[in-house]
Motif scaffolding. Sequence first.
Motif, PDB file in Angstrom:
ATOM      1  N   LEU A 209       0.830  -1.195   0.000  1.00  0.00           N
ATOM      2  CA  LEU A 209       0.000   0.000   0.000  1.00  0.00           C
ATOM      3  C   LEU A 209       0.869   1.252   0.000  1.00  0.00           C
ATOM      4  N   CYS A 210       1.891   1.266   0.821  1.00  0.00           N
ATOM      5  CA  CYS A 210       2.793   2.425   0.885  1.00  0.00           C
ATOM      6  C   CYS A 210       3.552   2.595  -0.423  1.00  0.00           C
ATOM      7  N   THR A 211       4.004   1.488  -1.008  1.00  0.00           N
ATOM      8  CA  THR A 211       4.689   1.546  -2.297  1.00  0.00           C
ATOM      9  C   THR A 211       3.762   2.112  -3.366  1.00  0.00           C
ATOM     10  N   THR A 212       2.508   1.666  -3.356  1.00  0.00           N
ATOM     11  CA  THR A 212       1.529   2.140  -4.331  1.00  0.00           C
ATOM     12  C   THR A 212       1.249   3.627  -4.144  1.00  0.00           C
ATOM     13  N   ALA A 213       1.102   4.069  -2.903  1.00  0.00           N
ATOM     14  CA  ALA A 213       0.865   5.486  -2.638  1.00  0.00           C
ATOM     15  C   ALA A 213       2.018   6.338  -3.140  1.00  0.00           C
TER      16      ALA A 213
ATOM     17  N   PHE B 169      -5.503   6.176   1.161  1.00  0.00           N
ATOM     18  CA  PHE B 169      -5.249   4.777   0.843  1.00  0.00           C
ATOM     19  C   PHE B 169      -5.485   3.936   2.092  1.00  0.00           C
ATOM     20  N   SER B 170      -6.022   2.737   1.902  1.00  0.00           N
ATOM     21  CA  SER B 170      -6.225   1.874   3.068  1.00  0.00           C
ATOM     22  C   SER B 170      -6.145   0.406   2.685  1.00  0.00           C
TER      23      SER B 170
ATOM     24  N   GLY C 127       1.899  12.018 -10.183  1.00  0.00           N
ATOM     25  CA  GLY C 127       1.069  13.209 -10.094  1.00  0.00           C
ATOM     26  C   GLY C 127      -0.390  12.921  -9.847  1.00  0.00           C
ATOM     27  N   TRP C 128      -0.686  11.743  -9.303  1.00  0.00           N
ATOM     28  CA  TRP C 128      -2.078  11.339  -9.086  1.00  0.00           C
ATOM     29  C   TRP C 128      -2.601  11.735  -7.714  1.00  0.00           C
ATOM     30  N   VAL C 129      -1.713  12.143  -6.794  1.00  0.00           N
ATOM     31  CA  VAL C 129      -2.135  12.609  -5.467  1.00  0.00           C
ATOM     32  C   VAL C 129      -1.349  13.874  -5.123  1.00  0.00           C
ATOM     33  N   PRO C 130      -1.601  14.980  -5.860  1.00  0.00           N
ATOM     34  CA  PRO C 130      -0.836  16.204  -5.628  1.00  0.00           C
ATOM     35  C   PRO C 130      -1.100  16.795  -4.251  1.00  0.00           C
TER      36      PRO C 130
ATOM     37  N   VAL D 251      -7.556   8.571  -5.615  1.00  0.00           N
ATOM     38  CA  VAL D 251      -6.610   9.493  -6.256  1.00  0.00           C
ATOM     39  C   VAL D 251      -7.351  10.659  -6.902  1.00  0.00           C
ATOM     40  N   HIS D 252      -6.598  11.752  -7.115  1.00  0.00           N
ATOM     41  CA  HIS D 252      -7.108  12.959  -7.758  1.00  0.00           C
ATOM     42  C   HIS D 252      -6.268  13.188  -9.019  1.00  0.00           C
TER      43      HIS D 252
END
Length: 209
Positions: free
Chosen positions: A15-19, A35-36, A26-29, A99-100
Amino acid sequence: MVPETPSIEQEIDQLCTTARACYARGWVPATSGNFSVREGNRIFITPTGLDKGTLAPADLLAIDLEGRALAGSGRPSAETSLHTVIYRERVHAKAILHVHTIWNTLLSGKFVSTGHVPLHGYELLKGLSGVASHDHTEHVPIIENTQEYAELAEHLRDVLRSNRDAHGVLLSRHGLYTWGESVAEARRHLEALEFLFEVEGRRLFSHQD
């Protein structure tokens, strides 16, 4: 041979790697997104205001399925209730990614009056679990965004119940929620949907006057 089920420690690492990967794309500016990952009745989730580019396992909060804090420092995001709704309505889900991106923001605004973004005829639809052919239409539901999160959680619950086959839900001009039975599956759904949003967005917006 049946694949070995990853441990919760391995899933948290993934999960941390993915975040961090999402941040790099640039998907979570800024400090956006959340994430969970779930183990039984415990959820390990990112706290509010955290830079996802540096996310480490020690940063996660442990909460229960009602959103009550069990362990960890920091404050739960206002959107924690959306994670708990998804886990309750999608009982097989073990990971949620939010994600944004530019393309999900644009398309969720363009199609908000329609109520969903239609994706049809693309080979990468087969990246979504249970989809075996490009000849498939994925309707990604859109919910009107609001800062009233209790209301938003109720609306999300209703949309999930009305769209049993959906692999994600969009909040209008806000972002995408997607999930999976593991972090790997959730990441696959995320990457497939975001690729398709960009393809569809480029196709639609390039034809505008």
